[in-house]
Enzyme design. Structure first.
Site, PDB file in Angstrom:
ATOM      1  N   HIS A 150       9.952   2.682   9.152  1.00  0.00           N
ATOM      2  CA  HIS A 150       9.697   1.725  10.228  1.00  0.00           C
ATOM      3  C   HIS A 150       8.421   2.157  10.952  1.00  0.00           C
ATOM      4  CE1 HIS A 150      10.739  -1.436  13.013  1.00  0.00           C
ATOM      5  NE2 HIS A 150      10.324  -0.640  13.974  1.00  0.00           N
TER       6      HIS A 150
ATOM      7  N   ASN B  49      14.529   3.764   4.692  1.00  0.00           N
ATOM      8  CA  ASN B  49      13.539   2.792   5.138  1.00  0.00           C
ATOM      9  C   ASN B  49      12.455   3.504   5.937  1.00  0.00           C
ATOM     10  OD1 ASN B  49      12.437   0.176   5.882  1.00  0.00           O
ATOM     11  ND2 ASN B  49      13.364   0.448   7.909  1.00  0.00           N
TER      12      ASN B  49
ATOM     13  N   ARG C  99      16.003 -15.567  -1.658  1.00  0.00           N
ATOM     14  CA  ARG C  99      16.973 -15.337  -0.587  1.00  0.00           C
ATOM     15  C   ARG C  99      18.411 -15.567  -1.050  1.00  0.00           C
ATOM     16  NH1 ARG C  99      17.214 -14.944   4.961  1.00  0.00           N
ATOM     17  NH2 ARG C  99      14.976 -14.864   5.143  1.00  0.00           N
TER      18      ARG C  99
ATOM     19  N   ASP D  18      17.736  -1.109  11.548  1.00  0.00           N
ATOM     20  CA  ASP D  18      16.948  -0.023  12.171  1.00  0.00           C
ATOM     21  C   ASP D  18      17.784   0.996  12.937  1.00  0.00           C
ATOM     22  OD1 ASP D  18      14.608  -1.113  11.164  1.00  0.00           O
ATOM     23  OD2 ASP D  18      14.155  -2.231  12.990  1.00  0.00           O
TER      24      ASP D  18
ATOM     25  N   ILE E   7      19.170  -5.584   4.734  1.00  0.00           N
ATOM     26  CA  ILE E   7      19.882  -5.283   3.483  1.00  0.00           C
ATOM     27  C   ILE E   7      21.333  -5.773   3.594  1.00  0.00           C
ATOM     28  CG2 ILE E   7      20.692  -3.393   1.989  1.00  0.00           C
ATOM     29  CD1 ILE E   7      17.676  -3.827   1.841  1.00  0.00           C
TER      30      ILE E   7
ATOM     31  N   SER F 241       0.839  -1.210   0.000  1.00  0.00           N
ATOM     32  CA  SER F 241       0.000   0.000   0.000  1.00  0.00           C
ATOM     33  C   SER F 241       0.873   1.259   0.000  1.00  0.00           C
ATOM     34  CB  SER F 241      -0.990   0.002   1.167  1.00  0.00           C
ATOM     35  OG  SER F 241      -0.344   0.189   2.393  1.00  0.00           O
ATOM     36  N   ASN F 242       2.054   1.190   0.607  1.00  0.00           N
ATOM     37  CA  ASN F 242       2.963   2.342   0.527  1.00  0.00           C
ATOM     38  C   ASN F 242       3.491   2.534  -0.894  1.00  0.00           C
ATOM     39  OD1 ASN F 242       3.715   3.873   3.153  1.00  0.00           O
ATOM     40  ND2 ASN F 242       3.537   1.734   3.808  1.00  0.00           N
TER      41      ASN F 242
ATOM     42  N   GLU G 147       2.152   7.077   7.548  1.00  0.00           N
ATOM     43  CA  GLU G 147       3.075   6.705   6.461  1.00  0.00           C
ATOM     44  C   GLU G 147       2.651   7.338   5.144  1.00  0.00           C
ATOM     45  OE1 GLU G 147       4.774   2.516   8.185  1.00  0.00           O
ATOM     46  OE2 GLU G 147       3.180   2.361   6.721  1.00  0.00           O
TER      47      GLU G 147
HETATM   48  C1  GAR Z   1       4.437  -0.655   6.775  1.00  0.00           C
HETATM   49  O1  GAR Z   1       3.699  -0.318   7.918  1.00  0.00           O
HETATM   50  C2  GAR Z   1       5.930  -0.454   7.043  1.00  0.00           C
HETATM   51  O2  GAR Z   1       6.208   0.572   7.944  1.00  0.00           O
HETATM   52  C3  GAR Z   1       6.304  -1.789   7.626  1.00  0.00           C
HETATM   53  O3  GAR Z   1       5.603  -2.725   6.860  1.00  0.00           O
HETATM   54  C4  GAR Z   1       4.340  -2.159   6.482  1.00  0.00           C
HETATM   55  C5  GAR Z   1       4.104  -2.438   5.018  1.00  0.00           C
HETATM   56  O4  GAR Z   1       2.819  -2.045   4.616  1.00  0.00           O
HETATM   57  N1  GAR Z   1       7.748  -1.988   7.564  1.00  0.00           N
HETATM   58  C6  GAR Z   1       8.426  -2.658   8.475  1.00  0.00           C
HETATM   59  O5  GAR Z   1       7.907  -3.216   9.423  1.00  0.00           O
HETATM   60  C7  GAR Z   1       9.943  -2.659   8.248  1.00  0.00           C
HETATM   61  N2  GAR Z   1      10.630  -3.137   9.416  1.00  0.00           N
HETATM   62  P1  GAR Z   1       2.438  -1.985   3.073  1.00  0.00           P
HETATM   63  O6  GAR Z   1       2.931  -3.281   2.419  1.00  0.00           O
HETATM   64  O7  GAR Z   1       0.945  -1.889   3.057  1.00  0.00           O
HETATM   65  O8  GAR Z   1       3.104  -0.782   2.466  1.00  0.00           O
END
Ligand code: GAR
Length: 189
Positions: free
Chosen positions: A104, A102, A58, A145, A88, A13-14, A174
């Site tokens: 978080h 990134n 992987r 992180d 990474i 979704s991001n 986000e």
């Molecule tokens: C997001 O909330 C992002 O911050 C998190 O995964 C989700 C992905 O959502 N990332 C982490 O946890 C990284 N450590 P999305 O697939 O709907 O964008």
């Protein structure tokens, strides 16, 4: 023209929100979306949004220069981890210093590190009865992180919020902040 490459592991979704933000900007293009999960929903989104998408496994990520060579072929100005859940590897960090960022889903340094991703973060926040949570956008270095923080934003929690409700609040933050921060960082590259 600035080029970005996105990494994603899940729903994406991001990715969709970032694509939407830059769609009408002729100065920024999304060269490709890379994912480590073959059946991730992000591939459906990329198909619909007409974005290049590549799957890697992987072994190719950690034991070869395959992903590095893919990245080199796009010559990105910025690499954006938009919901990417693997650490990474050093070959990418070494080739793209200060060019990987990134997001978080918590206020680092709290709720960061190995095993702290996605819903695990929101469940831990809930279990600790936090009164607020948020997002952290940061540079990626060799420690999970721990890279320099670019931006944090907070949201208040109520005692009745479930982990799913916390996740929704964090996703809203986000969507609001991540594309703008990407744009700012890109302008400085
Ligand atoms: C997001 O909330 C992002 O911050 C998190 O995964 C989700 C992905 O959502 N990332 C982490 O946890 C990284 N450590 P999305 O697939 O709907 O964008």
């Amino acid at each position: 023209m600035k080029r970005i490459v996105l990494f994603a592991s899940g729903s994406g979704s991001n990715v969709e929100n970032i694509e939407h933000y830059f769609r009408d900007n002729p100065e920024v293009s999304i060269s490709c979306v890379l994912s480590n999960k073959k059946d991730a929903k992000v591939f459906e989104r990329c198909n619909r949004l007409n974005l290049n998408a590549i799957y890697f496994n992987r072994h190719s990520f950690y034991n070869s220069d395959c992903v590095l060579n893919i990245l080199k072929s796009f010559n990105p100005d910025l690499i954006v981890l938009a919901g990417f859940l693997w650490k990474i590897p050093d070959n990418l960090i070494a080739n793209y210093p200060n060019k990987i960022i990134n997001i978080h889903p918590a206020l680092l340094p709290k709720y960061g590190g190995k095993g702290m991703y996605g819903m695990y973060v929101h469940e831990a926040v809930k279990n600790n009865n936090e009164v607020e949570t948020g997002i952290t956008i940061h540079y990626v270095n060799e420690n999970y992180d721990e890279g320099a923080i670019i931006k944090q934003a907070k949201v208040a929690l109520s005692p009745n919020d479930t982990p799913e409700m916390i996740a929704e609040k964090v996703h809203h933050l986000e969507y609001e902040h991540f594309p703008k921060v990407i744009e700012q960082v890109l302008m400085g590259t």
